[in-house]
Design a protein around this motif. Structure first.
Motif, PDB file in Angstrom:
ATOM      1  N   HIS A 132     -10.390 -14.283 -13.453  1.00  0.00           N
ATOM      2  CA  HIS A 132      -8.778 -14.046 -13.761  1.00  0.00           C
ATOM      3  C   HIS A 132      -8.027 -13.614 -12.625  1.00  0.00           C
ATOM      4  O   HIS A 132      -8.623 -12.486 -12.123  1.00  0.00           O
ATOM      5  N   ARG A 138      -3.348 -12.174 -17.096  1.00  0.00           N
ATOM      6  CA  ARG A 138      -4.488 -12.325 -16.453  1.00  0.00           C
ATOM      7  C   ARG A 138      -4.804 -14.069 -16.817  1.00  0.00           C
ATOM      8  O   ARG A 138      -5.738 -14.556 -17.244  1.00  0.00           O
ATOM      9  N   ILE A 140      -6.283 -17.808 -15.880  1.00  0.00           N
ATOM     10  CA  ILE A 140      -7.720 -18.358 -15.275  1.00  0.00           C
ATOM     11  C   ILE A 140      -7.598 -18.801 -13.913  1.00  0.00           C
ATOM     12  O   ILE A 140      -6.421 -19.541 -13.517  1.00  0.00           O
TER      13      ILE A 140
END
Length: 200
Positions: A132, A138, A140
């Motif tokens: 992340h 956050r 991917i």
């Protein structure tokens, strides 16, 4: 130890995927150096005998592939199978040259939603989640896999970048079209990969 190259050929054929020298050494209970020499002998034999299969060595290991001379006929089989769409090829190119990269960053470059094509690339094992990004939400991070390297026939991303350098001196800020051209070898290379069904 004298290793019968016919046995190595049989093992590689049955595996239908790359095997490392260490795995082969374990199978034949022989030193790695002996395995390397035997693989080279098999590689030379297949070429000199003009066989329909060849040895390919990549970052993933040693495998049997169909001879380049047969690519026209093997390609006819592959063309009947599902191929990556142009959108998937473009997405794969962006990820290959910009990784680690988020979906939003891919979409910013492509200008379109990439949900569907990312799922396709993930399902085929050409792309994987790397973690992340340390930012809001956050998101991917995506990157290419060893399977991707195997598919395009290179040992590392550095090798792929080098190939692009030969095609286009503008490595920094490479255009999307140049990246797609480089990664477009995926389907062509897959057409050369031999599995048990191909040989039969």
């Amino acid at each position: 130890m004298n290793i019968d190259i016919a046995h190595i050929e049989a093992v590689l054929f049955a595996a239908a995927k790359p095997l490392t020298y260490d795995v082969l050494a374990d199978i034949f209970e022989s030193p790695k150096d002996d395995i390397i020499l035997a693989v080279k002998e098999l590689e030379s034999y297949l070429v000199h005998q003009n066989r329909g299969i060849r040895i390919r060595i990549s970052g993933m290991g040693v495998e049997l592939v169909s001879a380049p001379e047969a690519s026209e006929y093997i390609g006819q089989i592959r063309r009947k199978e599902d191929k990556l769409s142009n959108a998937a090829m473009e997405t794969l190119a962006v990820i290959a040259f910009k990784q680690p990269v988020t979906k939003a960053e891919v979409e910013e470059i492509r200008g379109v939603n990439s949900d569907k094509v990312l799922k396709q690339l993930l399902s085929r094992g050409l792309v994987s989640e790397l973690g992340h990004k340390d930012s809001i939400g956050r998101p991917i991070l995506y990157g290419t896999t060893d399977e991707f390297l195997r598919s395009v026939g290179v040992n590392s991303l550095a090798d792929l970048h080098e190939e692009v350098t030969h095609q286009d001196d503008r490595v920094e800020g490479t255009s999307d079209m140049t990246m797609v051209t480089a990664v477009d070898t995926v389907d062509e290379t897959e057409a050369l990969t031999t599995n048990s069904q191909d040989v039969h």
